[in-house]
Design an enzyme around this catalytic site. Structure first.
Site, PDB file in Angstrom:
ATOM      1  CG  HIS A  17       4.504  -5.179  -6.635  1.00 58.88           C
ATOM      2  ND1 HIS A  17       3.333  -5.840  -6.929  1.00 58.88           N
ATOM      3  CD2 HIS A  17       4.812  -4.464  -7.740  1.00 58.88           C
ATOM      4  CE1 HIS A  17       2.933  -5.514  -8.155  1.00 58.88           C
ATOM      5  NE2 HIS A  17       3.825  -4.700  -8.682  1.00 58.88           N
ATOM      6  CE  LYS A  41      -5.583  -0.602 -17.160  1.00 59.10           C
ATOM      7  NZ  LYS A  41      -4.153  -0.612 -16.889  1.00 59.10           N
ATOM      8  CB  SER A 128      -0.143  -7.418 -11.311  1.00 59.97           C
ATOM      9  OG  SER A 128       0.564  -6.800 -10.268  1.00 59.97           O
TER      10      SER A 128
END
Ligand code: PNS
Length: 174
Positions: A17, A41, A128
Site C-alpha cells: 500500500h 463487516k 493484509s
C-alpha cells in the site's frame, strides 16, 4: 487542481500500500487515502487506527489527505471533487476484480476514471490477510509492513489466534 482517491480497507497497511500511495501521489495535486468503514463487516483495526498507521507510514508525503468513508466509493469521490481513482494490481486475479469495480464506479459516476498501478514484483505477494495470518502465528511480518506499524500489528494479532503456538520464529517482538 487534480484530486484523486486511493481507496482501500488497509486492515492493516502493508508495504505494498505504502509504495503504491507514494507513486500515486506523484500523479495528482491532492491524493485522498480513503479508508473503508463498513459497519456490516468487523475490521481488525478501527478506521481511526488504520488512518493513524497510514499517516505515520506516509508522513513525509506532502499532498496526502486521510479520510474514512462508508457507502459507495463513487459517491465519496464525487463529494470530494475527485476526477480519478487509483488502485494497485498485483496479479491476474486483481485485474478481473478491479476491472468490474472500475466499470461499476464509472457507471455510478460518469467520467470517474480508474488508474491502475502495477505492484512492484517484490511486493506483489503482500496482502493484509497474509500479514494478519503471519502475525497471528508469531511469524516475521517485518518484510511486509512499514517499520512504524510492526509493533502495533503484532500486539493486535499475536496469540489472538487459537492455533498460535510458542514455537514461532523471531518475529521482531522485543
Ligand atoms: O483494500 P480493498 O479491500 O481491496 O478495498 C476495496 C474497496 C474499499 C475499494 C471497495 O470495497 C469499495 O470501494 N467499497 C465501497 C463500496 C463500493 O463503492 N463498491 C464498488 C461499486 S459496487
Amino acid at each position: 487542481m487534480k484530486v484523486a482517491v486511493f481507496p482501500g480497507s488497509f486492515d492493516p497497511v502493508t508495504k505494498g500500500h505504502v509504495d503504491l500511495i507514494r507513486r500515486a501521489a506523484r500523479l495528482c495535486d491532492r491524493l485522498i487515502v480513503a479508508v473503508l468503514h463498513n459497519p456490516d463487516k468487523q475490521a481488525h483495526f478501527t478506521p481511526e487506527e488504520r488512518i493513524a498507521l497510514l499517516r505515520k507510514a506516509l508522513q513525509d508525503v506532502p499532498n496526502l489527505a486521510f479520510q474514512s468513508f462508508s457507502g459507495l466509493l463513487a459517491d465519496f469521490a464525487r463529494a470530494e471533487g475527485a476526477s480519478f481513482l487509483v488502485r494497485g494490481l498485483r496479479n491476474e486475479q486483481d485485474l478481473s476484480y478491479e476491472a468490474q469495480m472500475a466499470w461499476a464506479n464509472a457507471q455510478l459516476m460518469p467520467g470517474l476514471e480508474t488508474v491502475f498501478l502495477q505492484a512492484q514484483p517484490a511486493l506483489a505477494v503482500v496482502s493484509s490477510s497474509l500479514v494478519r495470518q503471519i502475525a497471528a502465528f508469531g511469524g516475521d511480518i517485518r518484510p511486509y509492513v512499514p517499520a512504524c506499524a510492526v509493533d502495533e500489528i503484532i500486539e493486535r494479532f499475536y496469540n489472538k489466534h487459537s492455533g498460535a503456538t510458542k514455537g514461532g520464529t523471531d518475529n521482531g517482538k522485543k
